[in-house]
Design a protein around this motif. Structure first.
Motif, mmCIF file in Angstrom:
data_model
loop_
_atom_site.group_PDB
_atom_site.id
_atom_site.type_symbol
_atom_site.label_atom_id
_atom_site.label_comp_id
_atom_site.label_asym_id
_atom_site.label_seq_id
_atom_site.Cartn_x
_atom_site.Cartn_y
_atom_site.Cartn_z
ATOM 1 N N GLN A 52 0.867 -1.414 -0.043
ATOM 2 C CA GLN A 52 -0.055 0.050 -0.013
ATOM 3 C C GLN A 52 0.781 1.090 -0.102
ATOM 4 O OE1 GLN A 52 -2.787 -0.949 -0.907
ATOM 5 N NE2 GLN A 52 -4.130 -0.716 0.706
ATOM 6 N N VAL A 56 1.377 5.422 -2.733
ATOM 7 C CA VAL A 56 0.984 6.504 -2.499
ATOM 8 C C VAL A 56 2.239 7.719 -2.854
ATOM 9 C CG1 VAL A 56 1.050 8.285 -0.687
ATOM 10 C CG2 VAL A 56 0.107 6.073 -0.360
ATOM 11 N N PHE A 191 -5.721 6.303 -5.023
ATOM 12 C CA PHE A 191 -5.171 6.807 -4.097
ATOM 13 C C PHE A 191 -5.509 6.673 -2.647
ATOM 14 C CE2 PHE A 191 -3.842 10.410 -1.237
ATOM 15 C CZ PHE A 191 -2.446 10.394 -1.501
ATOM 16 N N TRP A 192 -6.755 7.201 -2.157
ATOM 17 C CA TRP A 192 -7.289 6.856 -1.051
ATOM 18 C C TRP A 192 -7.273 5.747 -0.476
ATOM 19 C CZ3 TRP A 192 -6.084 11.164 1.604
ATOM 20 C CH2 TRP A 192 -6.142 12.398 0.957
ATOM 21 N N PHE A 195 -3.662 5.115 0.592
ATOM 22 C CA PHE A 195 -3.194 6.136 1.721
ATOM 23 C C PHE A 195 -3.848 5.413 3.148
ATOM 24 C CE2 PHE A 195 -4.179 9.696 4.536
ATOM 25 C CZ PHE A 195 -2.641 9.972 4.615
ATOM 26 N N THR A 228 0.958 -1.518 -8.072
ATOM 27 C CA THR A 228 0.602 -0.306 -8.675
ATOM 28 C C THR A 228 0.399 -0.216 -9.956
ATOM 29 O OG1 THR A 228 1.929 0.839 -6.862
ATOM 30 C CG2 THR A 228 1.325 2.260 -8.742
#
Length: 314
Positions: A52, A56, A191-192, A195, A228
């Motif tokens: 994860q 980011v 993204f969130w 994050f 990613t």
């Protein structure tokens, strides 16, 4: 997938299929790398965190380079946090299955998501489910029983639990993503998820983090990069093609998982997997066909059913 402005780019089915095929290669590669990292002493909480956390800075760099940081703005942070919590549990199941089971078996069990989605639709959302989808659920779980080999040489129970758990969680996440996709851009969700997922999984790091060899750290970096890349390819595929068009390509992951298992660990799936996997795949195809048929009858906006596997699986 709708953009933030509410407009949708034109469909390019062949491009969407190619992108989805690339995503399956990267996902299979990520799981292979995670399995190698686990064999070098990297714990599951570490794998989840670094998978994860590495997304980011990659996403931020991309948005900075394209001068598009405003894409991260959202009024639904609570929904993103809830989706990330569920998705992180699913990521734990996916990586747990990959580290505990041979890759083909772990991949095959991950194909159970459509069955659990049907069960959620019928038992929790109380929507009508017809005979086609119920028959597909029965056929799919018959395949699961064959793969699990009850009464023979069963696969590890914890690995089986992780594999089926990933199917359940991805089904739940698909409904969360469907809701978020009505107002949020794909990159915002990606993204969130990364994050909040990194923040959540960091809680366990003090208890599980340990020194590693340089090769193990390289594997962790590679897991993050592959995951990613898979996310971006999945998102792009859904931008240029509808879910029903591209989701069938997900089953090609079994090819790559089998090749990695044979090429790296010198193992091939047992006969039970060769017998059970076609049943599970056939059941998933029936559900996909039926959903596409019903969506054409009910609503032309079926693309909002969005990526059931994308951000959680990777």
């Amino acid at each position: 997938m709708l953009s933030r402005s509410g407009s949708s780019p034109p469909d390019h089915p062949l491009l969407a299929i190619a992108l989805r095929l690339g995503a399956m290669v990267m996902l299979s590669t990520m799981f292979m790398l995670a399995k190698l990292a686990g064999q070098r002493g990297v714990s599951l909480p570490e794998l989840i965190f670094w998978r994860q956390a590495m997304s980011v800075p990659v996403i931020l760099s991309w948005l900075l380079a394209t001068e598009n940081l405003r894409a991260l703005a959202s009024r639904r942070m609570t929904n993103h946090a809830m989706r990330a919590t569920t998705g992180t549990v699913g990521l734990c199941c996916n990586l747990g299955a990959a580290t505990l089971l041979p890759l083909p078996e772990a991949t095959t069990l991950g194909f159970t998501t459509p069955f659990f989605a049907v069960l959620i639709t019928a038992l929790i959302l109380r929507d009508k489910v017809g005979v086609w989808r119920w028959a597909a659920v029965v056929l799919g779980f018959a395949g699961v029983l064959i793969v699990a080999q009850p009464g023979g040489a069963p696969i590890p129970p914890l690995g089986l639990m992780f594999g089926l758990g990933s199917g359940v969680i991805v089904a739940i996440v698909s409904f969360q993503i469907r809701d978020l996709s009505r107002t949020e851009a794909p990159i915002t969700c990606v993204f969130w998820f990364a994050f909040f997922g990194a923040a959540l999984s960091s809680i366990l790091l003090p208890f599980y983090a340990r020194p590693h060899s340089s090769s193990a750290w390289l594997l962790l970096v590679a897991v993050g990069v592959a995951g990613t890349a898979a996310q971006f390819l999945l998102t792009a595929a859904l931008r240029y093609g509808q879910v029903a068009t591209v989701v069938v390509m997900d089953y090609t992951a079994l090819i790559w998982a089998t090749l990695y298992g044979w090429g790296i660990w010198g193992t091939l799936p047992p006969q039970t997997t060769w017998l059970g996997a076609p049943l599970i795949i056939a059941a998933g195809l029936i559900i996909t066909w039926r959903e596409r048929y019903l969506s054409r009858r009910i609503s032309p906006t079926s693309a909002l059913d969005a990526s059931a596997t994308e951000e959680m699986r990777d």
